[in-house]
Scaffold this motif. Sequence first.
Motif, PDB file in Angstrom:
ATOM      1  N   THR A  45      -9.200   7.875 -20.737  1.00 33.60           N
ATOM      2  CA  THR A  45      -8.603   6.577 -20.449  1.00 33.60           C
ATOM      3  C   THR A  45      -7.107   6.632 -20.719  1.00 33.60           C
ATOM      4  O   THR A  45      -6.677   6.864 -21.859  1.00 33.60           O
ATOM      5  CB  THR A  45      -9.238   5.472 -21.314  1.00 33.60           C
ATOM      6  N   SER A  47      -3.808   4.674 -21.091  1.00 36.46           N
ATOM      7  CA  SER A  47      -3.422   3.301 -21.398  1.00 36.46           C
ATOM      8  C   SER A  47      -1.908   3.141 -21.331  1.00 36.46           C
ATOM      9  O   SER A  47      -1.167   3.946 -21.906  1.00 36.46           O
ATOM     10  CB  SER A  47      -3.911   2.910 -22.799  1.00 36.46           C
ATOM     11  N   SER A  74     -10.151   7.262 -11.214  1.00 34.42           N
ATOM     12  CA  SER A  74     -10.752   5.998 -10.813  1.00 34.42           C
ATOM     13  C   SER A  74      -9.806   5.243  -9.889  1.00 34.42           C
ATOM     14  O   SER A  74      -8.593   5.457  -9.893  1.00 34.42           O
ATOM     15  CB  SER A  74     -11.065   5.146 -12.041  1.00 34.42           C
ATOM     16  N   ASN A  76      -8.079   1.837  -9.129  1.00 34.57           N
ATOM     17  CA  ASN A  76      -7.694   0.596  -9.788  1.00 34.57           C
ATOM     18  C   ASN A  76      -7.190  -0.376  -8.720  1.00 34.57           C
ATOM     19  O   ASN A  76      -6.300  -0.032  -7.943  1.00 34.57           O
ATOM     20  CB  ASN A  76      -6.603   0.872 -10.826  1.00 34.57           C
ATOM     21  N   PRO A  77      -7.749  -1.588  -8.664  1.00 35.53           N
ATOM     22  CA  PRO A  77      -7.388  -2.522  -7.593  1.00 35.53           C
ATOM     23  C   PRO A  77      -5.902  -2.814  -7.484  1.00 35.53           C
ATOM     24  O   PRO A  77      -5.400  -3.079  -6.390  1.00 35.53           O
ATOM     25  CB  PRO A  77      -8.170  -3.799  -7.965  1.00 35.53           C
ATOM     26  N   TRP A  79      -3.427  -0.733  -8.055  1.00 36.89           N
ATOM     27  CA  TRP A  79      -2.605   0.465  -7.945  1.00 36.89           C
ATOM     28  C   TRP A  79      -3.086   1.362  -6.797  1.00 36.89           C
ATOM     29  O   TRP A  79      -4.265   1.396  -6.477  1.00 36.89           O
ATOM     30  CB  TRP A  79      -2.665   1.275  -9.240  1.00 36.89           C
ATOM     31  N   TYR A 109      -0.310   7.129 -10.258  1.00 38.13           N
ATOM     32  CA  TYR A 109      -0.673   5.746  -9.972  1.00 38.13           C
ATOM     33  C   TYR A 109       0.604   4.961  -9.657  1.00 38.13           C
ATOM     34  O   TYR A 109       1.538   4.944 -10.459  1.00 38.13           O
ATOM     35  CB  TYR A 109      -1.389   5.112 -11.175  1.00 38.13           C
ATOM     36  N   ASP A 121      -2.321  -2.059 -18.868  1.00 40.48           N
ATOM     37  CA  ASP A 121      -3.344  -1.671 -17.908  1.00 40.48           C
ATOM     38  C   ASP A 121      -3.845  -0.294 -18.308  1.00 40.48           C
ATOM     39  O   ASP A 121      -3.260   0.369 -19.176  1.00 40.48           O
ATOM     40  CB  ASP A 121      -2.790  -1.662 -16.484  1.00 40.48           C
ATOM     41  N   PHE A 123      -6.176   3.374 -16.788  1.00 39.68           N
ATOM     42  CA  PHE A 123      -6.778   4.151 -15.698  1.00 39.68           C
ATOM     43  C   PHE A 123      -7.748   5.159 -16.308  1.00 39.68           C
ATOM     44  O   PHE A 123      -7.518   5.652 -17.409  1.00 39.68           O
ATOM     45  CB  PHE A 123      -5.697   4.893 -14.899  1.00 39.68           C
TER      46      PHE A 123
END
Length: 252
Positions: A45, A47, A74, A76-77, A79, A109, A121, A123
Amino acid sequence: MRKTLRALSAATLTTGLVVAGASIASAHVTITPDTTTAGSYGLLTVSVPHGCDASSTTEVSVQMPEQIVAVTPSVNPGWDVEKVMEDLDSPVADGHGGEYTERVSEVVYTAKTPLPDGYRDAFVLSLKIPDVAGDTLVFPTVQTCEEGESAWVEVPAEGQSEEELDLPAPMFEVTAAEAEGDAAATDEEATADEETADVAEADAEEPAADGTAVASSDDAGTPAATWVALALGAAGLVLGLVAFLRTRRTQG
Protein backbone atom coordinates in the motif's frame (compact mmCIF):
# COMPACT_ATOMS: atom_id res chain seq x y z
CA MET A 1 10.35 13.65 -14.13
CA ARG A 2 11.26 9.99 -14.72
CA LYS A 3 14.80 10.99 -15.67
CA THR A 4 14.92 12.95 -12.43
CA LEU A 5 13.72 9.90 -10.51
CA ARG A 6 16.33 7.61 -12.04
CA ALA A 7 19.13 10.11 -11.51
CA LEU A 8 18.18 10.83 -7.91
CA SER A 9 17.69 7.17 -7.02
CA ALA A 10 20.93 6.09 -8.67
CA ALA A 11 22.90 8.68 -6.73
CA THR A 12 21.17 7.90 -3.47
CA LEU A 13 20.99 4.11 -3.55
CA THR A 14 24.78 3.83 -3.70
CA THR A 15 24.97 5.23 -0.16
CA GLY A 16 23.48 2.24 1.63
CA LEU A 17 21.24 -0.39 0.03
CA VAL A 18 22.31 -2.89 2.68
CA VAL A 19 20.81 -0.84 5.48
CA ALA A 20 17.37 -1.91 6.65
CA GLY A 21 14.79 0.82 6.99
CA ALA A 22 13.69 2.07 10.37
CA SER A 23 10.13 3.08 11.15
CA ILE A 24 8.87 5.72 8.73
CA ALA A 25 7.18 8.83 10.02
CA SER A 26 3.51 9.12 9.17
CA ALA A 27 4.12 12.43 7.35
CA HIS A 28 6.24 10.68 4.72
CA VAL A 29 5.14 8.91 1.56
CA THR A 30 5.22 5.27 2.69
CA ILE A 31 4.90 1.73 1.39
CA THR A 32 3.31 -0.75 3.78
CA PRO A 33 3.44 -4.48 2.88
CA ASP A 34 0.81 -6.91 4.13
CA THR A 35 3.59 -9.52 4.24
CA THR A 36 7.38 -9.42 4.09
CA THR A 37 7.89 -13.19 3.84
CA ALA A 38 10.38 -14.30 1.18
CA GLY A 39 8.76 -15.95 -1.84
CA SER A 40 5.19 -15.00 -0.89
CA TYR A 41 2.70 -12.93 -2.85
CA GLY A 42 1.79 -9.67 -1.17
CA LEU A 43 0.06 -6.32 -1.45
CA LEU A 44 1.99 -3.08 -0.98
CA THR A 45 0.00 0.00 0.00
CA VAL A 46 1.53 3.28 -1.21
CA SER A 47 0.25 6.12 1.00
CA VAL A 48 0.43 9.81 0.04
CA PRO A 49 -0.47 11.85 3.15
CA HIS A 50 0.04 15.45 1.94
CA GLY A 51 1.19 17.66 -0.90
CA CYS A 52 4.48 19.46 -1.55
CA ASP A 53 4.74 22.48 0.75
CA ALA A 54 0.96 23.00 0.61
CA SER A 55 0.80 22.39 -3.16
CA SER A 56 -1.61 19.76 -4.56
CA THR A 57 -0.21 16.42 -5.77
CA THR A 58 -0.50 15.68 -9.49
CA GLU A 59 1.64 12.55 -9.92
CA VAL A 60 3.23 9.78 -7.87
CA SER A 61 5.93 7.63 -9.48
CA VAL A 62 7.25 4.56 -7.66
CA GLN A 63 10.44 2.88 -8.86
CA MET A 64 10.60 -0.90 -8.40
CA PRO A 65 13.68 -2.65 -6.95
CA GLU A 66 15.62 -4.71 -9.47
CA GLN A 67 14.66 -7.94 -7.65
CA ILE A 68 11.00 -7.39 -8.62
CA VAL A 69 9.93 -8.31 -12.14
CA ALA A 70 6.12 -8.32 -12.32
CA VAL A 71 3.78 -5.82 -10.66
CA THR A 72 -0.02 -5.53 -10.87
CA PRO A 73 -1.14 -2.04 -9.80
CA SER A 74 -4.67 -1.41 -8.60
CA VAL A 75 -6.96 0.94 -10.54
CA ASN A 76 -7.82 4.03 -8.53
CA PRO A 77 -10.89 5.95 -9.77
CA GLY A 78 -9.24 9.34 -9.28
CA TRP A 79 -5.99 8.46 -11.05
CA ASP A 80 -4.60 7.16 -14.34
CA VAL A 81 -2.02 4.41 -13.88
CA GLU A 82 0.86 3.34 -16.13
CA LYS A 83 3.46 0.59 -15.91
CA VAL A 84 6.86 1.62 -17.25
CA MET A 85 8.66 -1.42 -18.70
CA GLU A 86 12.33 -2.17 -19.29
CA ASP A 87 14.04 -5.10 -21.03
CA LEU A 88 15.70 -7.79 -18.94
CA ASP A 89 19.27 -8.81 -19.67
CA SER A 90 18.19 -12.45 -19.44
CA PRO A 91 14.68 -13.97 -19.48
CA VAL A 92 13.16 -14.92 -16.13
CA ALA A 93 10.76 -17.83 -15.58
CA ASP A 94 7.25 -16.66 -14.76
CA GLY A 95 6.36 -19.78 -12.76
CA HIS A 96 3.70 -20.88 -15.25
CA GLY A 97 5.89 -22.38 -17.95
CA GLY A 98 6.63 -19.07 -19.65
CA GLU A 99 9.26 -16.35 -19.38
CA TYR A 100 9.49 -12.65 -18.66
CA THR A 101 11.64 -10.75 -21.13
CA GLU A 102 10.94 -7.37 -19.55
CA ARG A 103 10.16 -6.08 -16.07
CA VAL A 104 8.11 -3.31 -14.50
CA SER A 105 10.63 -0.62 -13.60
CA GLU A 106 8.15 2.04 -12.44
CA VAL A 107 4.48 2.45 -11.63
CA VAL A 108 3.16 5.96 -12.28
CA TYR A 109 -0.13 7.32 -10.94
CA THR A 110 -1.33 10.60 -12.50
CA ALA A 111 -4.17 12.46 -10.79
CA LYS A 112 -7.26 13.22 -12.87
CA THR A 113 -7.88 16.04 -10.40
CA PRO A 114 -4.94 17.22 -8.24
CA LEU A 115 -5.01 15.83 -4.70
CA PRO A 116 -5.18 18.86 -2.37
CA ASP A 117 -2.67 19.28 0.42
CA GLY A 118 -4.22 18.14 3.69
CA TYR A 119 -5.88 15.14 2.05
CA ARG A 120 -4.48 11.66 1.56
CA ASP A 121 -4.84 8.83 -0.91
CA ALA A 122 -3.41 5.33 -1.31
CA PHE A 123 -2.59 2.88 -4.10
CA VAL A 124 -2.14 -0.89 -3.88
CA LEU A 125 0.47 -2.89 -5.80
CA SER A 126 0.31 -6.67 -6.08
CA LEU A 127 3.60 -8.53 -6.53
CA LYS A 128 5.76 -11.45 -5.43
CA ILE A 129 8.21 -10.80 -2.61
CA PRO A 130 11.75 -11.84 -3.71
CA ASP A 131 13.04 -15.19 -2.49
CA VAL A 132 16.10 -13.99 -0.55
CA ALA A 133 15.45 -13.24 3.12
CA GLY A 134 17.47 -10.36 4.52
CA ASP A 135 17.35 -8.26 1.35
CA THR A 136 16.17 -4.68 1.78
CA LEU A 137 13.73 -3.55 -0.89
CA VAL A 138 13.91 0.17 -1.64
CA PHE A 139 11.17 1.97 -3.59
CA PRO A 140 12.41 5.48 -4.56
CA THR A 141 9.28 7.58 -5.04
CA VAL A 142 8.84 11.02 -6.61
CA GLN A 143 5.77 13.04 -5.68
CA THR A 144 5.11 15.75 -8.26
CA CYS A 145 2.87 18.69 -7.33
CA GLU A 146 1.38 21.72 -9.05
CA GLU A 147 4.31 23.63 -7.63
CA GLY A 148 7.51 21.69 -7.04
CA GLU A 149 8.05 18.04 -6.12
CA SER A 150 9.20 15.86 -3.22
CA ALA A 151 11.71 13.17 -4.15
CA TRP A 152 11.42 10.43 -1.52
CA VAL A 153 14.66 8.73 -2.57
CA GLU A 154 17.11 9.14 0.32
CA VAL A 155 18.57 5.95 1.77
CA PRO A 156 20.51 5.98 5.05
CA ALA A 157 24.20 5.20 4.89
CA GLU A 158 25.61 2.47 7.10
CA GLY A 159 25.29 3.54 10.71
CA GLN A 160 22.92 6.39 9.85
CA SER A 161 19.36 6.55 11.15
CA GLU A 162 16.51 7.01 8.70
CA GLU A 163 15.11 9.62 11.07
CA GLU A 164 18.03 11.85 10.09
CA LEU A 165 16.81 11.99 6.49
CA ASP A 166 14.46 14.65 5.19
CA LEU A 167 12.98 12.60 2.32
CA PRO A 168 13.57 8.88 3.06
CA ALA A 169 12.71 6.35 0.38
CA PRO A 170 10.04 3.79 1.33
CA MET A 171 11.67 0.46 2.12
CA PHE A 172 11.29 -2.79 4.02
CA GLU A 173 13.33 -5.92 4.71
CA VAL A 174 12.42 -9.37 3.36
CA THR A 175 11.96 -11.87 6.18
CA ALA A 176 12.45 -15.64 6.23
CA ALA A 177 9.53 -18.01 5.91
CA GLU A 178 8.66 -20.15 8.95
CA ALA A 179 10.69 -23.37 8.81
CA GLU A 180 8.84 -26.70 8.69
CA GLY A 181 10.71 -27.78 11.82
CA ASP A 182 9.40 -24.76 13.73
CA ALA A 183 5.84 -25.56 12.66
CA ALA A 184 6.23 -29.20 13.70
CA ALA A 185 7.62 -28.15 17.08
CA THR A 186 4.61 -25.90 17.62
CA ASP A 187 2.24 -28.80 16.86
CA GLU A 188 4.13 -31.09 19.26
CA GLU A 189 3.91 -28.52 22.05
CA ALA A 190 0.16 -28.21 21.53
CA THR A 191 -0.24 -32.01 21.64
CA ALA A 192 1.83 -32.22 24.83
CA ASP A 193 -0.33 -29.58 26.49
CA GLU A 194 -3.48 -31.51 25.60
CA GLU A 195 -2.04 -34.76 26.98
CA THR A 196 -1.06 -33.02 30.23
CA ALA A 197 -4.59 -31.70 30.62
CA ASP A 198 -6.05 -35.19 30.02
CA VAL A 199 -3.76 -36.75 32.65
CA ALA A 200 -4.68 -34.11 35.21
CA GLU A 201 -8.38 -34.74 34.60
CA ALA A 202 -7.93 -38.51 34.95
CA ASP A 203 -6.01 -38.08 38.24
CA ALA A 204 -8.86 -36.02 39.65
CA GLU A 205 -11.32 -38.87 39.00
CA GLU A 206 -9.16 -41.72 40.44
CA PRO A 207 -10.06 -43.22 43.92
CA ALA A 208 -8.02 -42.35 47.01
CA ALA A 209 -5.08 -44.52 48.10
CA ASP A 210 -7.22 -46.40 50.71
CA GLY A 211 -9.60 -47.62 48.00
CA THR A 212 -12.47 -45.28 48.81
CA ALA A 213 -13.82 -43.13 46.07
CA VAL A 214 -13.20 -39.40 46.31
CA ALA A 215 -16.70 -37.93 46.15
CA SER A 216 -17.45 -34.34 45.36
CA SER A 217 -19.64 -32.23 47.62
CA ASP A 218 -22.41 -32.37 45.04
CA ASP A 219 -22.29 -36.17 44.47
CA ALA A 220 -21.76 -37.64 47.98
CA GLY A 221 -21.50 -35.08 50.81
CA THR A 222 -25.03 -33.73 50.62
CA PRO A 223 -26.94 -37.11 50.51
CA ALA A 224 -24.94 -38.55 53.49
CA ALA A 225 -25.68 -35.54 55.65
CA THR A 226 -29.34 -35.78 54.78
CA TRP A 227 -29.63 -39.43 55.88
CA VAL A 228 -27.84 -38.71 59.18
CA ALA A 229 -30.21 -35.84 59.91
CA LEU A 230 -33.25 -38.03 59.19
CA ALA A 231 -31.95 -40.82 61.47
CA LEU A 232 -31.35 -38.40 64.34
CA GLY A 233 -34.81 -36.91 63.91
CA ALA A 234 -36.47 -40.35 64.01
CA ALA A 235 -34.58 -41.30 67.17
CA GLY A 236 -35.70 -38.10 68.83
CA LEU A 237 -39.33 -38.83 68.05
CA VAL A 238 -39.08 -42.36 69.52
CA LEU A 239 -37.48 -41.11 72.73
CA GLY A 240 -40.11 -38.41 73.08
CA LEU A 241 -42.95 -40.93 72.66
CA VAL A 242 -41.46 -43.29 75.28
CA ALA A 243 -41.17 -40.45 77.82
CA PHE A 244 -44.76 -39.41 77.18
CA LEU A 245 -46.10 -42.95 77.79
CA ARG A 246 -44.13 -43.32 81.05
CA THR A 247 -45.58 -40.03 82.30
CA ARG A 248 -49.13 -41.16 81.60
CA ARG A 249 -48.63 -44.47 83.49
CA THR A 250 -47.19 -42.69 86.49
CA GLN A 251 -50.12 -40.33 86.70
CA GLY A 252 -52.58 -43.19 86.33
